[in-house]
Each structure stands twice: as C-alpha cells, then as structure tokens.
Design a protein around this motif. Structure first.
Motif, PDB file in Angstrom:
ATOM      1  N   GLU A 143       0.833  -1.201   0.000  1.00 39.30           N
ATOM      2  CA  GLU A 143       0.000   0.000   0.000  1.00 39.30           C
ATOM      3  C   GLU A 143       0.870   1.255   0.000  1.00 39.30           C
ATOM      4  OE1 GLU A 143      -2.523  -0.374   3.378  1.00 39.30           O
ATOM      5  OE2 GLU A 143      -3.766  -1.966   2.510  1.00 39.30           O
ATOM      6  N   GLN A 144       1.911   1.248   0.820  1.00 42.23           N
ATOM      7  CA  GLN A 144       2.825   2.391   0.860  1.00 42.23           C
ATOM      8  C   GLN A 144       3.544   2.535  -0.479  1.00 42.23           C
ATOM      9  OE1 GLN A 144       5.874   2.067   3.867  1.00 42.23           O
ATOM     10  NE2 GLN A 144       6.187   4.284   3.958  1.00 42.23           N
ATOM     11  N   PHE A 145       3.933   1.409  -1.043  1.00 39.16           N
ATOM     12  CA  PHE A 145       4.614   1.388  -2.340  1.00 39.16           C
ATOM     13  C   PHE A 145       3.740   2.005  -3.424  1.00 39.16           C
ATOM     14  CE2 PHE A 145       4.712  -1.157  -6.278  1.00 39.16           C
ATOM     15  CZ  PHE A 145       5.992  -0.898  -6.738  1.00 39.16           C
ATOM     16  N   LEU A 146       2.457   1.657  -3.437  1.00 35.22           N
ATOM     17  CA  LEU A 146       1.556   2.140  -4.481  1.00 35.22           C
ATOM     18  C   LEU A 146       1.275   3.632  -4.371  1.00 35.22           C
ATOM     19  CD1 LEU A 146      -0.975  -0.837  -4.614  1.00 35.22           C
ATOM     20  CD2 LEU A 146       0.770  -0.251  -6.306  1.00 35.22           C
ATOM     21  N   SER A 147       1.594   4.224  -3.225  1.00 30.88           N
ATOM     22  CA  SER A 147       1.372   5.661  -3.049  1.00 30.88           C
ATOM     23  C   SER A 147       2.512   6.505  -3.625  1.00 30.88           C
ATOM     24  CB  SER A 147       1.201   5.986  -1.561  1.00 30.88           C
ATOM     25  OG  SER A 147       2.437   5.849  -0.865  1.00 30.88           O
ATOM     26  N   ILE A 148       3.591   5.862  -4.067  1.00 33.02           N
ATOM     27  CA  ILE A 148       4.734   6.605  -4.620  1.00 33.02           C
ATOM     28  C   ILE A 148       4.340   7.226  -5.953  1.00 33.02           C
ATOM     29  CG2 ILE A 148       7.095   6.412  -5.485  1.00 33.02           C
ATOM     30  CD1 ILE A 148       7.498   4.069  -3.555  1.00 33.02           C
ATOM     31  N   GLY A 149       4.594   8.512  -6.092  1.00 33.90           N
ATOM     32  CA  GLY A 149       4.223   9.217  -7.312  1.00 33.90           C
ATOM     33  C   GLY A 149       5.302   9.179  -8.370  1.00 33.90           C
ATOM     34  N   ALA A 150       4.899   9.444  -9.598  1.00 30.28           N
ATOM     35  CA  ALA A 150       5.825   9.458 -10.729  1.00 30.28           C
ATOM     36  C   ALA A 150       6.736  10.679 -10.667  1.00 30.28           C
ATOM     37  CB  ALA A 150       5.052   9.447 -12.043  1.00 30.28           C
ATOM     38  N   VAL A 151       7.900  10.570 -11.290  1.00 30.69           N
ATOM     39  CA  VAL A 151       8.880  11.653 -11.356  1.00 30.69           C
ATOM     40  C   VAL A 151       9.290  11.812 -12.822  1.00 30.69           C
ATOM     41  CG1 VAL A 151      11.161  12.442 -10.603  1.00 30.69           C
ATOM     42  CG2 VAL A 151       9.727  11.121  -9.033  1.00 30.69           C
ATOM     43  N   GLN A 152       9.303  13.046 -13.295  1.00 34.00           N
ATOM     44  CA  GLN A 152       9.769  13.303 -14.656  1.00 34.00           C
ATOM     45  C   GLN A 152      11.284  13.099 -14.744  1.00 34.00           C
ATOM     46  OE1 GLN A 152       7.645  17.032 -16.351  1.00 34.00           O
ATOM     47  NE2 GLN A 152       7.555  17.267 -14.120  1.00 34.00           N
ATOM     48  N   VAL A 153      11.749  12.708 -15.921  1.00 37.43           N
ATOM     49  CA  VAL A 153      13.183  12.539 -16.160  1.00 37.43           C
ATOM     50  C   VAL A 153      13.609  13.526 -17.236  1.00 37.43           C
ATOM     51  CG1 VAL A 153      15.002  10.971 -16.946  1.00 37.43           C
ATOM     52  CG2 VAL A 153      13.143  10.111 -15.498  1.00 37.43           C
ATOM     53  N   ALA A 154      14.685  14.253 -16.958  1.00 36.13           N
ATOM     54  CA  ALA A 154      15.159  15.249 -17.916  1.00 36.13           C
ATOM     55  C   ALA A 154      16.665  15.414 -17.770  1.00 36.13           C
ATOM     56  CB  ALA A 154      14.457  16.591 -17.686  1.00 36.13           C
ATOM     57  N   GLU A 155      17.247  16.134 -18.715  1.00 37.93           N
ATOM     58  CA  GLU A 155      18.671  16.472 -18.628  1.00 37.93           C
ATOM     59  C   GLU A 155      18.853  17.944 -18.977  1.00 37.93           C
ATOM     60  OE1 GLU A 155      21.143  14.489 -21.533  1.00 37.93           O
ATOM     61  OE2 GLU A 155      19.391  13.873 -22.676  1.00 37.93           O
ATOM     62  N   LEU A 156      19.794  18.559 -18.290  1.00 35.18           N
ATOM     63  CA  LEU A 156      20.041  19.983 -18.467  1.00 35.18           C
ATOM     64  C   LEU A 156      21.520  20.193 -18.716  1.00 35.18           C
ATOM     65  CD1 LEU A 156      18.450  22.921 -16.637  1.00 35.18           C
ATOM     66  CD2 LEU A 156      20.948  22.767 -16.609  1.00 35.18           C
ATOM     67  N   ASP A 157      21.830  20.888 -19.806  1.00 34.97           N
ATOM     68  CA  ASP A 157      23.223  21.126 -20.183  1.00 34.97           C
ATOM     69  C   ASP A 157      23.574  22.576 -19.883  1.00 34.97           C
ATOM     70  OD1 ASP A 157      25.738  20.679 -21.155  1.00 34.97           O
ATOM     71  OD2 ASP A 157      25.096  19.992 -23.126  1.00 34.97           O
ATOM     72  N   LEU A 158      24.558  22.766 -18.998  1.00 37.74           N
ATOM     73  CA  LEU A 158      25.050  24.094 -18.668  1.00 37.74           C
ATOM     74  C   LEU A 158      26.159  24.487 -19.636  1.00 37.74           C
ATOM     75  CD1 LEU A 158      25.304  23.697 -14.785  1.00 37.74           C
ATOM     76  CD2 LEU A 158      23.568  25.005 -16.026  1.00 37.74           C
ATOM     77  N   PRO A 159      26.404  25.786 -19.804  1.00 37.63           N
ATOM     78  CA  PRO A 159      27.513  26.211 -20.669  1.00 37.63           C
ATOM     79  C   PRO A 159      28.839  25.663 -20.161  1.00 37.63           C
ATOM     80  CG  PRO A 159      26.082  28.065 -20.118  1.00 37.63           C
ATOM     81  CD  PRO A 159      25.652  26.922 -19.246  1.00 37.63           C
ATOM     82  N   GLY A 160      29.836  25.715 -21.005  1.00 39.58           N
ATOM     83  CA  GLY A 160      31.136  25.133 -20.677  1.00 39.58           C
ATOM     84  C   GLY A 160      31.843  25.790 -19.529  1.00 39.58           C
ATOM     85  N   ALA A 161      31.550  27.049 -19.219  1.00 38.62           N
ATOM     86  CA  ALA A 161      32.181  27.735 -18.092  1.00 38.62           C
ATOM     87  C   ALA A 161      31.127  28.550 -17.379  1.00 38.62           C
ATOM     88  CB  ALA A 161      33.314  28.647 -18.565  1.00 38.62           C
TER      89      ALA A 161
END
Length: 455
Positions: A16-34
């Motif tokens: 029951e506790q397991f089924l209450s876990i919500g979804a999480v989006q997956v993404a990637e973020l690229d920062l500039p080189g410096a």
C-alpha cells in the motif's frame, strides 16, 4: 502461524505504501562550458539547454529527476520540484548550479576498434529502440552484433534483417542463458574491445567512445564500466529502485588496480557489484577470451539467476588487469515496472551474488585463501546489502529547503533515501543469497545435458 500472518500483513502495508509513490519526470540539463557572470547559484539561463529524458515528454510542473551536464559531460543529478506556473529551465538551472565543481575532462585518445554485443530474447520493440541509439554512436570504428538467445519466434531475426540490414549482424544462440549468449557474441566479434549492453537501454551518443577510449590510454586495462541512469520514473517500482541508488555508481572516475587494492574497499575484489553492471561494460577482447569469457552457468536465464557480469569483472582483475569506471560513458536504462518485477529482481540479485562467488571459487580455487580472509567482512557487507533501508533522516526537510522533490534519491547518493526499502524485498534478497550456490551447481549440471561445460 502468527508469524506468517504478521509477515503477510506487513507485506500488504508495504505494498500500500509502495503504491502511493508518485511518478517523477526525467530530464537532462546542459550548462555552458564555463560559469558565466551569474556565478554559482545564479538564475541566468543563457546557453542552458533543458531536454526531456529518452522517451519522455517536455518538462512541466512537478517532481523532476535531472541529469546535469556541463558542455555535454555528465556531472551529477539533482531532484527538483517545479512549481505551477514557473519556468522549468530557470528553476532547474538554479538547482544544477549548486552541484560541486568538477575537474575538467582530459582529452580522449582515439578509441580502439570496438564491437557492441546486445543479447536479447523476444523483445523486438525494445531492441529496436536500443539499436537506433547504438547506430547513432560517434565512435569512429565499431560494429554491432545482436545475439538472439533461445528464440521461440523469428521476430528478432526479421527485425534485424528488415530494418538494419548490413549495419547489424545477427547471431542465434539456441541455449538459454545470458552468459552463454554473451560468449556467443564474444566468439563472433572483430573489435579490439568488446562492449556489452542490454536491449532495454538507450545509449548516449558518446557512450561507446567514452567507454572504449581508456583502453587506448592504458595497455594494462582489462575492463571498463560506465554510468547507468533511469530512462523513466513513471511507476512506483522504478522510483523506489532509483531512490536507493539504482544501477548508478556516481560521477567520479575511478580505476581499480589489483596491484594496489583500494584502501576503502577491504573486500576487494569480491564486492564486484561496486564496479559496475552488465548493461554498461566493456572488455579488451583478447583478455576476455583468454580467461574463457563468462561462466555459462551464471546469468539470467539459468538456475543461477545472475552474476555473469560480476564473474567477468573479478576474472579479469584476478589476471592482474585494471578496471576503469567512467561516468562519461552513459546509458539510460528502462527499469522494471511492477512490484512483482521488484520481487523477482531482489531474489535474482541475491542469488546472482552468491552464485558468482561460487563460480569464482570453483574456477579459480587459488582465490580461496583471499576469500576466506574476507569472510567476516563479507558477512557484514551482506547484512548491509539486505538490510531494511529506512528513509534517510532529514531528507524530507532538506528537500523542502532546497526545492528538491520528495520522490526519489539521486543515483550514486545511496544515503539520500526518500522511500523505505520494503522488508519483503530484503527477505527475498537474503533467500536468493542462500539459494545462489545451489542454483549455480544446478546450472552446471544442466549445461552437461546440452553438451556445454562451465568455465
């Protein structure tokens, strides 16, 4: 009776506790080189690129699991909470800049010729997704070999021949077992380095180059492993697994040298699970062939249930070769999706662990004294592996303060647990560990019926 009833009630509560876990989006973020003029913790989004994870939708409000890159290089992960109406790029870029600075990467040498082996069985849709990503690699000289393991239909063969033609070689291995399939691939490859991955991954475009280039820089290198991150966190099972570290080994490169055992690894080399996983590994082809490849009595599809990758790591280290972990070699893995999957996985991991140790001692009895010397520490390690891991103290409060999402722990940060690990899964892992040696010996006997011998 009463104990069994309590255990069943506890499992129901855990589910029951397991089924209450919500979804999480997956993404990637690229920062500039410096770092720009905004400095650490700034909000300037110039030059910042936010992309959804493989197969994911564009980022919206809610919890986000974020891979942070700098100039394309993976440097860490964060968990973010994007408020309604907020700009996801601005919110997540601010969190990304809180990661500690990373040393610049050294220029890579020209990688040696490589072969990629993908073992599969009746999963053509997933295989196509993996092959598309592998064919997009920037490595200058590589081939792809698909090993169809104990097929019951022609679906995999037809996919390879119809869609991929001469770009992918097809090999059939009728005897079931992941190690057996990998050995068939090993016999067929032509590259100086052979890389192995699974049919449920999406490989980063630089994966193969980053994984194989270390072999050109270090003639004593026998094996390399890389970073594995979740492609999706849509189900409670996927989030729970990743919140306890998943398959990731962190973002710090490391070389394991048997001539200089690591001081912080007293059980080295027997804690092979710390080195990496079979979905992202490569070997110098001649070295892996010289040790006989993988033990065919290990791996998924056999009664041993797993351990083939761990066996390969230790066999190469036992030959005096080094192993390199490089987080720049990234694949995105599609984790299993259900509670039942996690039960199967927990039992299989436990069985595979002790099965591979049994295989090592059977095939390399000279390692027995070193193994016995590590037994007391190994028992403590086993207890830690199968412990009921509660939510880490303070995680929720820290998340509220930093904007991190309560929903999953950062890969590689195994102390950042935001969901307790169920007792049911810990018990299954312990049972699997007890079964592993028996399963391995049964798998060896089963091999004789098909005319094969364990290594």
């Amino acid at each position: 009776m009463a104990g069994g009833r309590r255990a069943r009630q506890e499992t129901r509560r855990e589910i029951e506790q397991f089924l209450s876990i919500g979804a999480v989006q997956v993404a990637e973020l690229d920062l500039p080189g410096a770092l720009g003029a905004e400095g650490k913790g700034g909000t300037d989004t110039e030059g910042v690129e936010l992309r959804p994870g493989p197969g994911s939708a564009p980022v919206t409000s809610g919890a986000v699991f974020l891979l942070v890159r700098r100039a394309g290089r993976p440097i860490g992960t964060v968990l973010g909470q994007v408020p309604d109406g907020a700009d996801p790029v601005e919110v997540l870029a601010g969190l990304a800049r809180e990661l500690p600075p990373q040393a610049p990467s050294e220029p890579l040498p020209v990688p040696p010729s490589a072969s990629v082996v993908v073992a599969t069985r009746e999963r053509a849709d997933q295989l196509a997704r993996a092959l598309d990503s592998l064919l997009a690699q920037d490595h200058p000289d590589f081939e792809i070999v698909v090993v169809d393991n104990a097929p019951v239909t022609e679906e995999t063969r037809e996919l390879v021949e119809r869609k991929y033609g001469e770009r992918v070689r097809y090999v059939c291995e009728p005897v079931p077992g992941l190690a057996i399939a990998h050995n068939r691939g090993l016999a067929a490859v032509r590259g100086q380095v052979v890389a192995f991955t699974d049919d449920d991954v999406v490989a980063d475009p630089r994966w193969l180059t980053e994984l194989t280039a270390p072999f050109a820089a270090d003639p004593g290198l026998g094996c390399a492993t890389g970073l594995i991150l979740p492609a999706r966190l849509r189900t409670p099972a996927q989030v729970l697994l990743e919140s306890h570290g998943g398959f990731a080994k962190g973002f710090t490169p490391r070389t394991y040298d048997p001539a200089h055992p690591p001081a912080d690894e007293p059980l080295f080399p027997f804690t092979a699970g710390r080195f990496g996983s079979g979905a992202n590994m490569a070997f110098r082809t001649a070295v892996l062939r010289s040790v006989g490849g993988f033990d065919p009595a290990t791996g998924a599809g056999t009664r041993a249930r797993g351990g083939d990758d761990l066996y390969g790591f230790v066999r190469v280290l036992a030959e005096g070769r080094r192993l390199r972990y490089t987080p720049n070699a990234l694949v995105w893995h599609h984790h299993r999706e259900t509670w039942r999957d996690l039960e199967t996985q927990a039992y299989g991991y436990g069985a595979g662990l002790t099965a591979y140790l049994t295989a090592i001692l059977v095939n390399r009895p000279a390692l027995l004294p070193a193994f016995l010397a590590r037994v007391p520490g190994g028992l403590a390690h086993a207890r830690g592996l199968t412990a009921v891991r509660a939510t880490a103290a303070g995680d929720t409060e820290a998340a509220a303060e930093t904007g991190a999402a309560a929903g999953a722990g950062a890969p590689g940060g195994h102390d950042s647990r935001t969901h307790p690990w169920p007792r049911r899964l810990s018990r299954l892992q312990r049972r699997g560990m007890l079964y592993g040696p028996v399963g391995y010996l049964r798998a060896r006997r089963a091999l004789r019926t098909v005319g094969l011998e364990a290594r």
